[in-house]
Design a protein around this motif. Structure first.
Motif, PDB file in Angstrom:
ATOM      1  N   ILE A  78       5.377 104.216 121.663  1.00  0.00           N
ATOM      2  CA  ILE A  78       6.007 103.975 120.362  1.00  0.00           C
ATOM      3  C   ILE A  78       7.525 104.022 120.494  1.00  0.00           C
TER       4      ILE A  78
ATOM      5  N   ALA B 211       1.736 104.029 107.755  1.00  0.00           N
ATOM      6  CA  ALA B 211       1.574 103.780 109.187  1.00  0.00           C
ATOM      7  C   ALA B 211       1.556 102.279 109.459  1.00  0.00           C
ATOM      8  N   LYS B 212       0.919 101.518 108.583  1.00  0.00           N
ATOM      9  CA  LYS B 212       0.879 100.059 108.750  1.00  0.00           C
ATOM     10  C   LYS B 212       2.275  99.454 108.622  1.00  0.00           C
ATOM     11  N   LYS B 213       3.100  99.990 107.704  1.00  0.00           N
ATOM     12  CA  LYS B 213       4.474  99.514 107.556  1.00  0.00           C
ATOM     13  C   LYS B 213       5.268  99.763 108.834  1.00  0.00           C
TER      14      LYS B 213
ATOM     15  N   GLY C 199       3.988 100.215 111.833  1.00  0.00           N
ATOM     16  CA  GLY C 199       3.417  99.358 112.859  1.00  0.00           C
ATOM     17  C   GLY C 199       3.956  97.937 112.809  1.00  0.00           C
ATOM     18  N   LYS C 200       4.079  97.409 111.605  1.00  0.00           N
ATOM     19  CA  LYS C 200       4.611  96.059 111.436  1.00  0.00           C
ATOM     20  C   LYS C 200       6.089  96.004 111.827  1.00  0.00           C
TER      21      LYS C 200
ATOM     22  N   LEU D 213       3.766  97.318 116.630  1.00  0.00           N
ATOM     23  CA  LEU D 213       2.753  98.105 117.326  1.00  0.00           C
ATOM     24  C   LEU D 213       1.388  97.445 117.210  1.00  0.00           C
ATOM     25  N   ASP D 214       0.551  97.666 118.211  1.00  0.00           N
ATOM     26  CA  ASP D 214      -0.821  97.160 118.121  1.00  0.00           C
ATOM     27  C   ASP D 214      -1.627  98.072 117.196  1.00  0.00           C
ATOM     28  N   ALA D 215      -2.863  97.691 116.921  1.00  0.00           N
ATOM     29  CA  ALA D 215      -3.691  98.425 115.950  1.00  0.00           C
ATOM     30  C   ALA D 215      -3.923  99.875 116.366  1.00  0.00           C
TER      31      ALA D 215
ATOM     32  N   THR E 244      -0.732 101.905 115.842  1.00  0.00           N
ATOM     33  CA  THR E 244      -0.515 102.050 114.400  1.00  0.00           C
ATOM     34  C   THR E 244      -1.450 103.103 113.821  1.00  0.00           C
TER      35      THR E 244
ATOM     36  N   LEU F 152      -0.575 106.845 114.239  1.00  0.00           N
ATOM     37  CA  LEU F 152       0.428 107.442 113.354  1.00  0.00           C
ATOM     38  C   LEU F 152      -0.203 108.136 112.146  1.00  0.00           C
ATOM     39  N   SER F 153      -1.447 107.789 111.832  1.00  0.00           N
ATOM     40  CA  SER F 153      -2.098 108.390 110.666  1.00  0.00           C
ATOM     41  C   SER F 153      -3.215 109.359 111.054  1.00  0.00           C
TER      42      SER F 153
END
Length: 90
Positions: free
Chosen positions: A10, A50-52, A54-55, A59-61, A64, A67-68
């Protein structure tokens, strides 16, 4: 994947994109200190935040999702978790 590996991946992505921790914090509307702790693996973000991140960092799935996830602090002696650190002081 191990915590250190995830943390290093990360950080590498963040540095490659030249994104500061403050910029990540602003993207999710959180305190930079909290976000730094999340990126170090000692706290977690809600899935939407976490998705924000990642975008923003590309980051890959799997990264991402990490992070959660609930952080597991198993290092001994644990000097990162304030509660466990206080127990060690006793």
């Amino acid at each position: 994947m191990e915590v250190k590996t995830v943390k290093d991946m990360i950080k590498a992505k963040r540095l490659a994109k030249k994104v500061t921790i403050a910029q990540v914090a602003k993207a999710v509307g959180r305190n930079p200190t909290f976000v730094a702790a999340v990126l170090q693996g000692t706290h977690k973000l809600p899935v939407a935040d976490a998705k924000k991140v990642g975008k923003l960092l590309g980051l890959d799935a799997e990264l991402t999702l990490s992070l959660s996830k609930f952080p597991v602090r198993t290092d001994f002696p644990n000097t990162i978790d304030p509660f466990k650190y206080r127990l060690l002081e006793i």
